[in-house]
Design a protein around this motif. Sequence first.
Motif, PDB file in Angstrom:
ATOM      1  N   UNK A 174       0.835  -1.195   0.000  1.00  0.00           N
ATOM      2  CA  UNK A 174       0.000   0.000   0.000  1.00  0.00           C
ATOM      3  C   UNK A 174       0.874   1.251   0.000  1.00  0.00           C
ATOM      4  N   UNK A 175       0.252   2.376  -0.327  1.00  0.00           N
ATOM      5  CA  UNK A 175       1.000   3.632  -0.356  1.00  0.00           C
ATOM      6  C   UNK A 175       1.516   4.000   1.029  1.00  0.00           C
ATOM      7  N   UNK A 176       0.736   3.703   2.065  1.00  0.00           N
ATOM      8  CA  UNK A 176       1.171   4.022   3.425  1.00  0.00           C
ATOM      9  C   UNK A 176       2.338   3.122   3.848  1.00  0.00           C
ATOM     10  N   UNK A 177       2.269   1.840   3.490  1.00  0.00           N
ATOM     11  CA  UNK A 177       3.362   0.950   3.837  1.00  0.00           C
ATOM     12  C   UNK A 177       4.659   1.326   3.145  1.00  0.00           C
ATOM     13  N   UNK A 178       4.567   1.669   1.849  1.00  0.00           N
ATOM     14  CA  UNK A 178       5.772   2.078   1.132  1.00  0.00           C
ATOM     15  C   UNK A 178       6.306   3.407   1.648  1.00  0.00           C
ATOM     16  N   UNK A 179       5.411   4.289   2.068  1.00  0.00           N
ATOM     17  CA  UNK A 179       5.880   5.572   2.594  1.00  0.00           C
ATOM     18  C   UNK A 179       6.597   5.382   3.923  1.00  0.00           C
ATOM     19  N   UNK A 180       6.124   4.468   4.766  1.00  0.00           N
ATOM     20  CA  UNK A 180       6.831   4.193   6.016  1.00  0.00           C
ATOM     21  C   UNK A 180       8.225   3.627   5.744  1.00  0.00           C
ATOM     22  N   UNK A 181       8.307   2.728   4.779  1.00  0.00           N
ATOM     23  CA  UNK A 181       9.622   2.174   4.438  1.00  0.00           C
ATOM     24  C   UNK A 181      10.532   3.245   3.841  1.00  0.00           C
ATOM     25  N   UNK A 182       9.955   4.145   3.064  1.00  0.00           N
ATOM     26  CA  UNK A 182      10.752   5.231   2.478  1.00  0.00           C
ATOM     27  C   UNK A 182      11.284   6.163   3.561  1.00  0.00           C
ATOM     28  N   UNK A 183      10.467   6.502   4.525  1.00  0.00           N
ATOM     29  CA  UNK A 183      10.917   7.397   5.591  1.00  0.00           C
ATOM     30  C   UNK A 183      12.075   6.792   6.392  1.00  0.00           C
ATOM     31  N   UNK A 184      12.108   5.476   6.478  1.00  0.00           N
ATOM     32  CA  UNK A 184      13.197   4.828   7.205  1.00  0.00           C
ATOM     33  C   UNK A 184      14.482   4.756   6.384  1.00  0.00           C
ATOM     34  N   UNK A 193       5.844  11.106  -2.098  1.00  0.00           N
ATOM     35  CA  UNK A 193       4.597  10.420  -1.777  1.00  0.00           C
ATOM     36  C   UNK A 193       3.793  10.057  -3.010  1.00  0.00           C
ATOM     37  N   UNK A 194       3.762  10.942  -4.024  1.00  0.00           N
ATOM     38  CA  UNK A 194       2.998  10.640  -5.234  1.00  0.00           C
ATOM     39  C   UNK A 194       3.664   9.519  -6.036  1.00  0.00           C
ATOM     40  N   UNK A 195       5.017   9.483  -6.050  1.00  0.00           N
ATOM     41  CA  UNK A 195       5.690   8.382  -6.737  1.00  0.00           C
ATOM     42  C   UNK A 195       5.417   7.043  -6.090  1.00  0.00           C
ATOM     43  N   UNK A 196       5.428   7.002  -4.753  1.00  0.00           N
ATOM     44  CA  UNK A 196       5.129   5.760  -4.046  1.00  0.00           C
ATOM     45  C   UNK A 196       3.672   5.360  -4.221  1.00  0.00           C
ATOM     46  N   UNK A 197       2.763   6.337  -4.262  1.00  0.00           N
ATOM     47  CA  UNK A 197       1.349   6.017  -4.491  1.00  0.00           C
ATOM     48  C   UNK A 197       1.137   5.438  -5.882  1.00  0.00           C
ATOM     49  N   UNK A 198       1.879   5.945  -6.871  1.00  0.00           N
ATOM     50  CA  UNK A 198       1.742   5.418  -8.234  1.00  0.00           C
ATOM     51  C   UNK A 198       2.226   3.972  -8.323  1.00  0.00           C
ATOM     52  N   UNK A 199       3.350   3.673  -7.681  1.00  0.00           N
ATOM     53  CA  UNK A 199       3.837   2.300  -7.757  1.00  0.00           C
ATOM     54  C   UNK A 199       2.937   1.363  -6.955  1.00  0.00           C
TER      55      UNK A 199
END
Length: 458
Positions: free
Chosen positions: A64-74, A92-98
């Motif tokens: 999900x976009x939230x899961x990928x964003x958490x991994x990105x922040x780390x 955030x928009x790039x992670x939401x697209x993927x």
Amino acid sequence: MIQAYRYALEPTAAQEQALRSHCGAQRFAYNWGLSFVRANLETRAAEASFGPTDDQLTPAVEWSAYGLRRAWNQAKAEVAPWWAENSKEAYGSGLANVATALKNWSDSRDGKRAGRRVGFPRFKSRRAVWSCRFTTGSLGLVDADRRHIKLPRIGVVRTGESTRKLARHLDRGSGRIRSATVSLQGGRWFVAFSVEVVRAEPVRVQSGETVGVDLGVKSLAVLSNGRVVPNPEYLVRAQARIRRLQRRAARRRGPDSKTRTMPSNRWRKTQAKLARLHVKVANARRDGLHKLTTELTDSYRTVVVEDLNVAGLLANRRLSGRIADASWGEFRRQLDYKSRWRGATLQVADRWFPSSKRCSACGVVKAKLRLRDRTFSCDECGLVLDRDLNAARNLAALVEIETSTASCAGTEKMPAGNPRKTSSGAMGIATGRSRAPSDPGQRRGCESVAQDLALPIS
């Protein structure tokens, strides 16, 4: 409803550099998220080959976009130390697209998604469309002169045209900006606002007649009242200039991934001219379709079109270029939402309805009609008519057929002929049969309607 407002931008040199940086950041985040998920899938597949249980495998990452964003922040401090130079919305928009691309692939693989099978997402190169989406932050319009917009981390950017239509919705409280997407197309920057608009109920068109529209290649559209809309053929008329620019680009030094040769500046300039020419053709085509669809929805109470399989027709090598230039799919899309906005009715005929083979006078269907036969000749009543005009009249008559058969109480749609070539959707009754009602008087009424409209009764 959700409506888009698109404006051309006139950024300064510093603002254009910031826009490019944000678009590159979105592409970087997209590729990072895709590689992150792909590495996890490959690791789990390699471990599964040794036969362990699911509990012993490497834990699956969240798509999900939230899961990928958490991994990105780390991981952003390590993989992208320059991340603070751009707005968080770019990443955030790039992670939401993927995340959306991965979900589409997963649903298609599991059979939860209709349509063609979706493959695994691919990495985005620098030659992909440069775009970036903003959903939060200082986002909106500048009310000073209605010629400027605000974007996070980029500031106030001038637009090429007035934003008064969108500003009026915002002032009345009937519109709310959900997001803004900036993109580079044909050498120009554009911004598209996704706006949640509250539109008043459309006033149903009381006057006007029913019109059937038959789309074609020789003529863009033929109406049932005899009007012929010529095909502008924007791409065909621009082919000479396109070929000239392509030959010029072939003489320049272009990029080569094998030898890692960088393109020359003259090659870049030629490609920029070619891109601007394609954008000009697309804009002219879109403008012509907007004028035609607006006129149809304003002038007629009911518009009847065919349910064309445009994707299948594009497989024809001889006609694919002309069909794509006519843009039948865009014509149908514009008619769909404009009819709802303006109070008209859009009727879509069944895909297997023989509009070209059926005689518009007596209703007899010809067994075979070749594409090169541009004149329809009926063997029963002797009608000789233009092929496209005959099809348009049959489409217009579908509304009368549906209304007349619906007045016969107790009738039910029954498939006729090949069950795979019939539909119970819009206008399915044009290719179906009616079950005989129990009341003899009622049956006689239906038989009279069927005789007048050349419908079979069993």
